[in-house]
Each structure stands twice: as C-alpha cells, then as structure tokens.
Design a protein around this motif. Sequence first.
Motif, PDB file in Angstrom:
ATOM      1  N   UNK A   1      -2.112  -9.892 -13.199  1.00  0.00           N
ATOM      2  CA  UNK A   1      -1.722 -10.204 -11.833  1.00  0.00           C
ATOM      3  C   UNK A   1      -0.836  -9.148 -11.208  1.00  0.00           C
ATOM      4  N   UNK A   2      -0.135  -8.390 -12.055  1.00  0.00           N
ATOM      5  CA  UNK A   2       0.772  -7.352 -11.571  1.00  0.00           C
ATOM      6  C   UNK A   2       0.095  -5.997 -11.420  1.00  0.00           C
ATOM      7  N   UNK A   3      -1.171  -5.875 -11.801  1.00  0.00           N
ATOM      8  CA  UNK A   3      -1.850  -4.572 -11.743  1.00  0.00           C
ATOM      9  C   UNK A   3      -1.860  -3.986 -10.337  1.00  0.00           C
ATOM     10  N   UNK A   4      -2.076  -4.828  -9.330  1.00  0.00           N
ATOM     11  CA  UNK A   4      -2.170  -4.290  -7.969  1.00  0.00           C
ATOM     12  C   UNK A   4      -0.810  -3.789  -7.482  1.00  0.00           C
ATOM     13  N   UNK A   5       0.253  -4.520  -7.819  1.00  0.00           N
ATOM     14  CA  UNK A   5       1.600  -4.046  -7.472  1.00  0.00           C
ATOM     15  C   UNK A   5       1.910  -2.763  -8.228  1.00  0.00           C
ATOM     16  N   UNK A   6       1.458  -2.679  -9.482  1.00  0.00           N
ATOM     17  CA  UNK A   6       1.669  -1.467 -10.283  1.00  0.00           C
ATOM     18  C   UNK A   6       0.984  -0.273  -9.635  1.00  0.00           C
ATOM     19  N   UNK A   7      -0.217  -0.489  -9.104  1.00  0.00           N
ATOM     20  CA  UNK A   7      -0.934   0.601  -8.442  1.00  0.00           C
ATOM     21  C   UNK A   7      -0.169   1.095  -7.224  1.00  0.00           C
ATOM     22  N   UNK A   8       0.398   0.158  -6.477  1.00  0.00           N
ATOM     23  CA  UNK A   8       1.190   0.538  -5.299  1.00  0.00           C
ATOM     24  C   UNK A   8       2.448   1.275  -5.721  1.00  0.00           C
ATOM     25  N   UNK A   9       3.143   0.759  -6.722  1.00  0.00           N
ATOM     26  CA  UNK A   9       4.402   1.346  -7.170  1.00  0.00           C
ATOM     27  C   UNK A   9       4.209   2.699  -7.845  1.00  0.00           C
ATOM     28  N   UNK A  10       3.026   2.949  -8.393  1.00  0.00           N
ATOM     29  CA  UNK A  10       2.766   4.209  -9.098  1.00  0.00           C
ATOM     30  C   UNK A  10       2.771   5.418  -8.175  1.00  0.00           C
ATOM     31  N   UNK A  11       2.566   5.182  -6.890  1.00  0.00           N
ATOM     32  CA  UNK A  11       2.507   6.282  -5.934  1.00  0.00           C
ATOM     33  C   UNK A  11       1.114   6.842  -5.731  1.00  0.00           C
ATOM     34  N   UNK A  12       0.157   6.399  -6.546  1.00  0.00           N
ATOM     35  CA  UNK A  12      -1.199   6.950  -6.465  1.00  0.00           C
ATOM     36  C   UNK A  12      -1.898   6.621  -5.149  1.00  0.00           C
ATOM     37  N   UNK A  13      -1.436   5.571  -4.480  1.00  0.00           N
ATOM     38  CA  UNK A  13      -2.098   5.141  -3.242  1.00  0.00           C
ATOM     39  C   UNK A  13      -1.287   5.432  -1.988  1.00  0.00           C
TER      40      UNK A  13
END
Length: 322
Positions: free
Chosen positions: A283-295
């Motif tokens: 469930x946290x994968x999408x927040x992780x993608x945002x927080x990673x800076x990749x997007x």
Amino acid sequence: MLTMEKPLINQIYEAQERLESVVIQTPLVPSNILSGLKEGKIFFKLENLQRTGSFKIRGAYNKLAQLSPSEIERGVIAASAGNHAQGVALSAKILGIQARIFMPVTAPLTKIEATEKYGATVKLIGETFDETKQAALDESVITNEIFIPPYDDYAVIAGQGTIGLEILETIADVDQIILPIGGGGLIAGVATIAKTINPAIKIIGVQSYNVHGMLSSIWNQQITANRSNRTLADGCDVAIPGDITYRVLSPLIDETVLVEEEVIKQAIEYLAYKEKIVAEGAGALTAAAIMSGALDHLLINRKTVAVVSGGNIDSGSLKEII
C-alpha cells in the motif's frame, strides 16, 4: 488462450453495479504535504479503508458472485499472500460458499488470522506466492474446487477496475494515476477504465527492486520472472505476472518506477506519522515512488492520484519500522 465473453470495459461497469452494496466507496483525500513539496496536487485513494483492509474484495466478490450453482456446490480455493485471501473469504461468507485458502508460510499472522475469522480454511504451504499458487492449482485438480485467481482473470480485473471509476467520478480532470503492481490485476483494471474515459491520463506502475516481474515483462516485451529477495511489499511479491494482466496492461502503462526497500520503509513511516494513514508495504509503494524523487518531473502542476492499496500490516512490523 483465455478470452472475454464481453469487452472488459463493459465488465467494469457491470462490476460497479454488482459491488455497490458490498464495498465501500473509499475516500480520495489530498496530501497537502506532498502537494507542497512536489509543486502539484497529490491525492491518496484510501483502499486501506476498504472492507478486509484492501482493494482485493472488489475482484474476489465480482468473480464469486458470477459462479453458477454447480460451481458454488464445488466450493472455491485460492492462493494469496493475504489480501486476496481475505477478499475471497469474506466474499464467500457473504455468498454462502465454502472456501479454502492456501497461503505462504511467510504470510503475516494478522492476514492469516483475519482470513480464518471470515470463515475460510487456511493451509500454509510454499515459501513464495508462486509456490503457493501452484500448490493451490494442483489441489483444485484433485478436489474439483473452483480456483479463484488473485489477478489473472477478467472478472477479478473488472472488480479492481471499479477503483478507476471512483477516482474519475471524484476528480474528472486527473492527469495521472500511480498504482502498485503485483500480478497486475489492479493496474490493468484501473488503466483500462481510465484510458477508455480519457486516453490522456498517464498510468504509472510501481514495484520493488527485489520483486518486479511485471515491469521486467513490460521492458522485455514478454513474460519475464523477476525476484531477487523478499520485499516489504509482500502483497506485491509476485515474480511472474499474469498472462492476461500482462496483455491488458502492456499497451496502457506510461511510466514505471522501481523503489528500494528502505524507501518503502520510509513511506510506511511517513504515511503513519504525517498523513495518519496506516499502510502495508504494498500500500505504501505509490507514496514511496513519490518520495523517491523519480517522478518529480511528472508531478509539477499536475493532478496525481496515488492508490494506497491496503493497510494490513502486522503491528510488530509497524512498530519495527517506525
């Protein structure tokens, strides 16, 4: 090759009607913190607040509700790391169907207990989901129970696709939707409805570096297994994606992101402390993608919905992470 009796888009609309009295139309809430940091408008679709704690009941119920009387008599069997298990168990209970669930020996205790609480019989077998799935398939041949796929089935995909309808009914001008990927049922369903309604909507898929079978398949343009280690996103720990989900998703996905396990941990902690959202690893994968800076380049001045697919995390694991 499996085929559809009717177009998937039609099945999604029918699933929405079928599920209306069963599932919760989950909240779609803004993230003021991430919106400010990323200079765009970011929203979370809170499927962690769905019945059974994840989106999986949508596809499970949609599938079970269409079984024939003779199929219902045979009972159902499923394989799951936990969330599909609970979705099938509760759906079977509502519909009066006997259910057995095979789960990996590594499945979180909370998910095992919840599945049993909903009335299903649980058998722990296999170290990984793929081993568990094969064991359940082998068993179904012997017992004649109806196997309920966790993702690779049009009825299941259609049920998950109702999330896309809810998103667009709330934010008609959404620019992009970020979704976690395991076997691909969720993203395939949401991508189908979103792209049908507005082809300009970007579909962004997220997986862990440790397990990313679907993204490897997308990149290689053929089904490709990928699993190097366990992942905190246990609900997405699927090394080999579905044939159907791969075919449906391949022409629809626009962007892909891989995230490190440490970033998934940070996302779980961030969601709990800052957003007051309890999310499991998947469930946290999408927040992780945002927080990673990749997007970052995609988020500026755009409306983005990130789906929080589930919140079934062990209390011990949550304590350890935060």
